[in-house]
Scaffold this active site. Sequence first.
Site, PDB file in Angstrom:
ATOM      1  N   ARG A   1       5.463 -13.304   9.317  1.00  0.00           N
ATOM      2  CA  ARG A   1       6.279 -12.124   9.102  1.00  0.00           C
ATOM      3  C   ARG A   1       7.688 -12.346   9.636  1.00  0.00           C
ATOM      4  NH1 ARG A   1       3.987  -6.968   8.792  1.00  0.00           N
ATOM      5  NH2 ARG A   1       1.717  -6.944   8.782  1.00  0.00           N
TER       6      ARG A   1
ATOM      7  N   GLU B   1       0.876  -1.169   0.000  1.00  0.00           N
ATOM      8  CA  GLU B   1       0.000   0.000   0.000  1.00  0.00           C
ATOM      9  C   GLU B   1       0.915   1.222   0.000  1.00  0.00           C
ATOM     10  OE1 GLU B   1      -2.310   0.738   3.531  1.00  0.00           O
ATOM     11  OE2 GLU B   1      -3.636   2.131   2.479  1.00  0.00           O
TER      12      GLU B   1
ATOM     13  N   LYS C   1       4.210   0.351  10.703  1.00  0.00           N
ATOM     14  CA  LYS C   1       4.294   1.618   9.966  1.00  0.00           C
ATOM     15  C   LYS C   1       3.950   2.793  10.869  1.00  0.00           C
ATOM     16  CE  LYS C   1       3.460   0.357   5.172  1.00  0.00           C
ATOM     17  NZ  LYS C   1       2.444   0.232   4.116  1.00  0.00           N
TER      18      LYS C   1
END
Length: 556
Positions: free
Chosen positions: A259, A33, A269
């Site tokens: 992850r 994104e 983020k």
Amino acid sequence: MTEETSSNFIRDIIDEYKAANPNQEIVTRFPPEPNGYLHIGHAFAIQVSYGIARDYNGQFNLRFDDTNPAKEESEYVDAIKEDVKWLGADWGDNLFFASDYFDQLYEWALHLIREGLAYVDDQSPEEMRKGRGSLIEPGENSPFRDRKVEENLDLFQRMKDGEFDEGSRVLRAKIDMGNPNLNLRDPVLYRILHANHHRTGDKWKIYPSYDFTHGQSDAIEGITHSLCSLEFEFHRPLYNWFLKNLPVPSKPRQIEFARLNVEHIVTSKRKLLQLVSEGHVRGWDDPRMPTVSGFRRRGYTPESLNEFCHRAGVAKRERVNEYALLEYCIRQDLEERAYRRMAVLNPVKVIIENFPENDTEYFDGPNHPAKPELGMRSVPLTREIYIEREDFMEDPPKKFFRLGPGREVRLRYACYITCTGFKKDEEGEIQEIHATFDPESRGGSTPDGRKVKGTIHWVSATENRPLEVRNYEQLFTKTNPEDVEEGQTFIDNLNQNSESIITAFGEPELGKATIGERFQFERKGYYAVDPDTQSDQLILNCTVGLRDSWGKKQKK
RNA sequence: GGCCUCGUGGUGUAAUGGUAGCACUAAGGAUUCUGAUUCCUUCUGUCGGGGUUCGAAUCCCUGCGAGGCUACCA
């Protein structure tokens, strides 16, 4: 780099797929994104998806998942492209945007409405949340769930036309409000957003949700294996529901993996943004940041990062990798490719008494000790030089191989010197050291063949290059920065000494250094030229120190 | 209280019913004009309990533990 076992559960699945579909090309994708900078976790995801496409002679797509105009900016698109490219993941012509599919997605939403599988819901967000139930209780059907197809079509059209306010209505899939998987309790397909999209501008007043976008985008692009992280596991039934109920051109398969986590690093983020916006670091590309751009500025090579991701492996369970593995990977790579230079970081002056004043003698040192083909550079020796303060001891212990009163050491690439005395200031600090050199030892050995145990690095006190050196420690003191006391946040775990800036002296050859160039400062560590460098000020970031078994022994 | 996923040395990861291997870390040693690199050696492991089997890290049951899921974010 290393070959090793590359087997993992995803590749096993792909091997099976290949066996069943020998002529089908493997197509993967990386779907960021564009709302922030890439970090090492993304580098890992890229390595997984790109690595598979590469190894199976398949195709790799870079697709920006830009379905939320409120958070996304084209500035990030450019930064992300640069980082992906730097990491070596080549998407060729396969650059896509989810926003390219908005028209198709809209058609498919209409399709679901006509099939009686989607409806416009007028409930407020709070009402919807209540109606969804909880982890242990089923939800309740919306009072708008049984609207007629025609009414849904009409309302959805008017949502699209911008007739309604943000938040007033959504389009939902009609699935099952009692499903134990909350994602299947009539998920939102479209919401009203009167925002400007970085690519489609003001064309749309409604935007598809992640769930309604992702699988269909995969299907449009012919992705065979859609690899994502574990938290999307619960979305897979929904992903498949759309593929089943929509006339999509292909049926991708979603596979989830854990992850990458690393000690001392945060990858959220939101938290990275906070570090930047509150000024705890110099920016997204601060050498202490776990961003791809931060590692780049720190001096990490893309190869070392990829090697790290490869060695971290792919798994289905949460894990935390040791920071030591990351350091091992960059040291291994830089040992191989970095040119050697001498720099004194914490200088003390040595006066070579039998060396003529105003004289300079030049010695050649190889750029790389194991690679003579990389050539030599010339290092000037003068009467006054600098050595590291820690390379002299007034009263050294037996195992100390460096300089001390009466002791002889080799100046790397040059000659032997013997300490004849020293001066201290009022505080008792060593001010200068006196020594004599053996003219017969030029070239690093003597005719009598006597051995010196220590070789130390040095820089001329008069012919050198001043350097701004930025040394780094972990940004966070705790191995898990999220581990906080009551009432504290990860910010409280920041290491106040994570950056220290000193002035050092380097050999003159360093004057030719260019931005981004990486060196090994012999006996110290690896350093990379920072982009802040000006012609009159050379700035170097410490990428990683050399291993130091002596220093380690001293601490004990 | 629900659903899902996952438990292999200190760490990470292989072994898919047949000798528990590799790497990092740590410790020790050899070589060395970098106390670096390189090379050699060593330590430590299948979450617990049952079961199936000639044989189980692997299959089954159960207990324990970890993680995920209740956005009009992705």
